[in-house]
Design a protein around this motif. Structure first.
Motif, PDB file in Angstrom:
ATOM      1  N   LYS A  76       0.830  -1.202   0.000  1.00 20.04           N
ATOM      2  CA  LYS A  76       0.000   0.000   0.000  1.00 20.04           C
ATOM      3  C   LYS A  76       0.864   1.250   0.000  1.00 20.04           C
ATOM      4  CE  LYS A  76      -3.792   2.270   2.480  1.00 20.04           C
ATOM      5  NZ  LYS A  76      -4.716   2.206   3.644  1.00 20.04           N
ATOM      6  N   TRP A  77       1.941   1.251   0.801  1.00 18.28           N
ATOM      7  CA  TRP A  77       2.861   2.390   0.819  1.00 18.28           C
ATOM      8  C   TRP A  77       3.424   2.654  -0.574  1.00 18.28           C
ATOM      9  CZ3 TRP A  77       6.264   0.938   5.670  1.00 18.28           C
ATOM     10  CH2 TRP A  77       5.588   1.321   6.834  1.00 18.28           C
ATOM     11  N   ILE A  78       3.787   1.597  -1.251  1.00 19.89           N
ATOM     12  CA  ILE A  78       4.402   1.742  -2.575  1.00 19.89           C
ATOM     13  C   ILE A  78       3.372   2.194  -3.603  1.00 19.89           C
ATOM     14  CG2 ILE A  78       5.472   0.444  -4.471  1.00 19.89           C
ATOM     15  CD1 ILE A  78       6.806  -1.262  -2.198  1.00 19.89           C
ATOM     16  N   ASP A  79       2.181   1.625  -3.549  1.00 17.28           N
ATOM     17  CA  ASP A  79       1.149   1.954  -4.538  1.00 17.28           C
ATOM     18  C   ASP A  79       0.615   3.369  -4.381  1.00 17.28           C
ATOM     19  OD1 ASP A  79       1.418  -0.561  -5.573  1.00 17.28           O
ATOM     20  OD2 ASP A  79      -0.417  -1.369  -4.690  1.00 17.28           O
ATOM     21  N   THR A  80       0.608   3.884  -3.150  1.00 13.69           N
ATOM     22  CA  THR A  80      -0.029   5.184  -2.899  1.00 13.69           C
ATOM     23  C   THR A  80       0.937   6.249  -2.401  1.00 13.69           C
ATOM     24  OG1 THR A  80      -0.591   4.654  -0.604  1.00 13.69           O
ATOM     25  CG2 THR A  80      -2.176   3.998  -2.301  1.00 13.69           C
ATOM     26  N   SER A  81       2.228   5.940  -2.383  1.00 15.11           N
ATOM     27  CA  SER A  81       3.224   6.884  -1.876  1.00 15.11           C
ATOM     28  C   SER A  81       2.956   7.223  -0.413  1.00 15.11           C
ATOM     29  CB  SER A  81       3.238   8.182  -2.700  1.00 15.11           C
ATOM     30  OG  SER A  81       4.345   8.991  -2.376  1.00 15.11           O
ATOM     31  N   GLY A  82       2.495   6.228   0.330  1.00 13.49           N
ATOM     32  CA  GLY A  82       2.119   6.443   1.722  1.00 13.49           C
ATOM     33  C   GLY A  82       3.297   6.669   2.644  1.00 13.49           C
ATOM     34  N   TYR A  83       4.424   6.027   2.357  1.00 19.98           N
ATOM     35  CA  TYR A  83       5.634   6.203   3.160  1.00 19.98           C
ATOM     36  C   TYR A  83       6.812   6.107   2.192  1.00 19.98           C
ATOM     37  CZ  TYR A  83       8.756   5.862   7.213  1.00 19.98           C
ATOM     38  OH  TYR A  83       9.724   6.095   8.158  1.00 19.98           O
ATOM     39  N   ARG A  84       7.323   7.268   1.797  1.00 18.62           N
ATOM     40  CA  ARG A  84       8.234   7.332   0.661  1.00 18.62           C
ATOM     41  C   ARG A  84       9.570   6.644   0.894  1.00 18.62           C
ATOM     42  NH1 ARG A  84       6.944  13.672  -0.803  1.00 18.62           N
ATOM     43  NH2 ARG A  84       4.769  13.335  -1.381  1.00 18.62           N
ATOM     44  N   LYS A  85      10.013   6.609   2.156  1.00 19.30           N
ATOM     45  CA  LYS A  85      11.306   5.981   2.446  1.00 19.30           C
ATOM     46  C   LYS A  85      11.292   4.494   2.120  1.00 19.30           C
ATOM     47  CE  LYS A  85      12.791   9.115   6.152  1.00 19.30           C
ATOM     48  NZ  LYS A  85      11.577   9.943   6.310  1.00 19.30           N
ATOM     49  N   ALA A  86      10.108   3.879   2.127  1.00 18.44           N
ATOM     50  CA  ALA A  86      10.018   2.435   1.891  1.00 18.44           C
ATOM     51  C   ALA A  86      10.599   2.048   0.530  1.00 18.44           C
ATOM     52  CB  ALA A  86       8.571   1.974   1.998  1.00 18.44           C
ATOM     53  N   ILE A  87      10.402   2.894  -0.476  1.00 18.51           N
ATOM     54  CA  ILE A  87      10.966   2.622  -1.798  1.00 18.51           C
ATOM     55  C   ILE A  87      12.485   2.575  -1.718  1.00 18.51           C
ATOM     56  CG2 ILE A  87      11.304   3.564  -4.128  1.00 18.51           C
ATOM     57  CD1 ILE A  87       8.610   2.501  -3.926  1.00 18.51           C
ATOM     58  N   ALA A  88      13.077   3.568  -1.058  1.00 22.56           N
ATOM     59  CA  ALA A  88      14.536   3.620  -0.932  1.00 22.56           C
ATOM     60  C   ALA A  88      15.055   2.421  -0.145  1.00 22.56           C
ATOM     61  CB  ALA A  88      14.958   4.922  -0.262  1.00 22.56           C
ATOM     62  N   TRP A  89      14.341   2.027   0.887  1.00 16.26           N
ATOM     63  CA  TRP A  89      14.766   0.873   1.669  1.00 16.26           C
ATOM     64  C   TRP A  89      14.818  -0.381   0.795  1.00 16.26           C
ATOM     65  CZ3 TRP A  89      11.209   1.565   6.584  1.00 16.26           C
ATOM     66  CH2 TRP A  89      11.654   2.686   7.303  1.00 16.26           C
ATOM     67  N   LEU A  90      13.805  -0.558  -0.035  1.00 18.32           N
ATOM     68  CA  LEU A  90      13.765  -1.743  -0.899  1.00 18.32           C
ATOM     69  C   LEU A  90      14.820  -1.689  -1.997  1.00 18.32           C
ATOM     70  CD1 LEU A  90       9.914  -2.125  -1.124  1.00 18.32           C
ATOM     71  CD2 LEU A  90      11.463  -3.866  -0.256  1.00 18.32           C
ATOM     72  N   ILE A  91      15.059  -0.490  -2.531  1.00 16.49           N
ATOM     73  CA  ILE A  91      16.017  -0.350  -3.632  1.00 16.49           C
ATOM     74  C   ILE A  91      17.464  -0.483  -3.141  1.00 16.49           C
ATOM     75  CG2 ILE A  91      16.969   1.265  -5.349  1.00 16.49           C
ATOM     76  CD1 ILE A  91      14.115   2.322  -5.740  1.00 16.49           C
ATOM     77  N   TYR A  92      17.772   0.198  -2.030  1.00 20.54           N
ATOM     78  CA  TYR A  92      19.158   0.287  -1.581  1.00 20.54           C
ATOM     79  C   TYR A  92      19.508  -0.649  -0.419  1.00 20.54           C
ATOM     80  CZ  TYR A  92      18.913   4.523  -4.383  1.00 20.54           C
ATOM     81  OH  TYR A  92      18.726   5.414  -5.416  1.00 20.54           O
ATOM     82  N   GLY A  93      18.512  -1.284   0.168  1.00 17.67           N
ATOM     83  CA  GLY A  93      18.782  -2.144   1.316  1.00 17.67           C
ATOM     84  C   GLY A  93      19.525  -3.418   0.941  1.00 17.67           C
ATOM     85  N   LYS A  94      20.325  -3.889   1.857  1.00 10.55           N
ATOM     86  CA  LYS A  94      21.042  -5.147   1.689  1.00 10.55           C
ATOM     87  C   LYS A  94      20.139  -6.283   2.153  1.00 10.55           C
ATOM     88  CE  LYS A  94      25.110  -7.665   3.376  1.00 10.55           C
ATOM     89  NZ  LYS A  94      26.281  -7.607   4.306  1.00 10.55           N
ATOM     90  N   VAL A  95      19.890  -7.239   1.289  1.00 15.52           N
ATOM     91  CA  VAL A  95      19.023  -8.367   1.630  1.00 15.52           C
ATOM     92  C   VAL A  95      19.817  -9.348   2.488  1.00 15.52           C
ATOM     93  CG1 VAL A  95      17.607 -10.243   0.751  1.00 15.52           C
ATOM     94  CG2 VAL A  95      17.725  -8.090  -0.514  1.00 15.52           C
ATOM     95  N   ILE A  96      19.357  -9.567   3.710  1.00 13.61           N
ATOM     96  CA  ILE A  96      20.076 -10.510   4.585  1.00 13.61           C
ATOM     97  C   ILE A  96      19.241 -11.757   4.890  1.00 13.61           C
ATOM     98  CG2 ILE A  96      21.641  -8.836   5.611  1.00 13.61           C
ATOM     99  CD1 ILE A  96      19.786  -8.452   7.902  1.00 13.61           C
TER     100      ILE A  96
END
Length: 290
Positions: A76-96
């Motif tokens: 929902k955050w991604i579809d509606t721009s509800g929490y913009r940092k979430a996109i950056a977290w998914l793009i730049y985050g290290k998958v552990i």
């Protein structure tokens, strides 16, 4: 740092409800993406009593924030721009941790950015843009030039996000660096506003004119999500019917401003139907044919 946090995220990773874990580290002294924490742990789960739960930690003079978010809320955050940092977290985050390649598939969906989701995001940003631009015009006409300038800056930011979405990308926190790469027309508007030597009143006046032209040229494409809903039935819609439509809810707060602007540009038409009051009519809305 990851070693210190390992006991925390390993406990979560062993839970079958956990779909994935990402780690986002602070890379510079001032880091809006991490809220100035040294590290963010994003833990994505299937279900939870609280869709979003946050814990803060401190260790060795370092700080960390753990965000436990349900898959549904993250989408929902991604579809509606509800929490913009979430996109950056998914793009730049290290998958552990990634159960059954959930995060890999999620990132692939981000890259694809299907048209139906893109149209919704465009409508959301367009609604914010029109409201902010309308406020700027009103403030300018009231000789409130500093406030008008502030609203124009906001308008250009929404326009920048709209330009990025039009090109098929998700807007990031650093949206102007994105726009510089993909839409010089919009970038130059911002550059001219910020760098102009004109007096404030003149700068705002010129930018209102330039912004109106850019918004007008993109209006029908940007409002496609709303226009498709209006065209989905043969007869006209009341405002109440549109506002209560579940697909309109992400931009319902800006719906009045959107409709007013689209009427002004003759993209939406009004129909009047009689009421019991003499000379009083219900106002309904239709969209011009494609």
């Amino acid at each position: 740092m990851e070693d210190l946090l390992r006991p925390i995220y390993q406990e979560r990773a062993s839970d079958k409800n956990t779909l994935g874990v990402l780690l986002i580290e602070k890379m510079k002294p001032n880091s809006p993406i991490t809220d100035n924490f040294d590290v963010i742990l994003l833990i994505i789960v299937k279900d939870a009593i609280q869709p979003w739960h946050v814990k803060h930690y401190e260790f060795d003079d370092k700080t960390a924030a753990m965000h436990i978010v349900t898959k549904e809320l993250l989408m929902k955050w991604i579809d509606t721009s509800g929490y913009r940092k979430a996109i950056a977290w998914l793009i730049y985050g290290k998958v552990i941790f990634d159960r059954n390649e959930f995060i890999a598939d999620f990132k692939e969906q981000l890259r694809e950015f299907p048209h139906e989701k893109r149209n919704l995001r465009k409508a959301i940003e367009f609604g914010k843009l029109v409201r902010s631009y309308t406020d700027a015009k009103d403030l300018y006409e009231s000789a409130q030039y500093k406030d008008a300038y502030s609203r124009i800056v906001h308008s250009l930011h929404y326009l920048a996000r709209l330009a990025v979405i039009e090109k098929g990308y998700h807007p990031e926190v650093t949206v102007w660096s994105q726009v510089k790469q993909i839409d010089l027309e919009v970038y130059k508007l911002y550059d001219e506003l910020i760098g102009s030597n004109e007096e404030l009143k003149k700068r705002v006046q010129l930018m209102i004119l330039a912004t109106d032209f850019v918004i007008s040229s993109r209006a029908e494409v940007s409002a496609k999500h709303l226009l498709d809903i209006i065209r989905s039935k043969d007869d006209a819609w009341t405002y109440g019917e549109l506002k209560s439509h579940p697909l309109v809810s992400p931009y319902a707060l800006d719906l009045t401003a959107m409709i007013a602007y689209l009427i002004e540009k003759e993209i939406i038409q009004t129909e009047l139907t009689e009421t019991k009051g003499v000379g009083v009519y219900h106002r309904k809305y239709t969209a011009k044919s494609i």
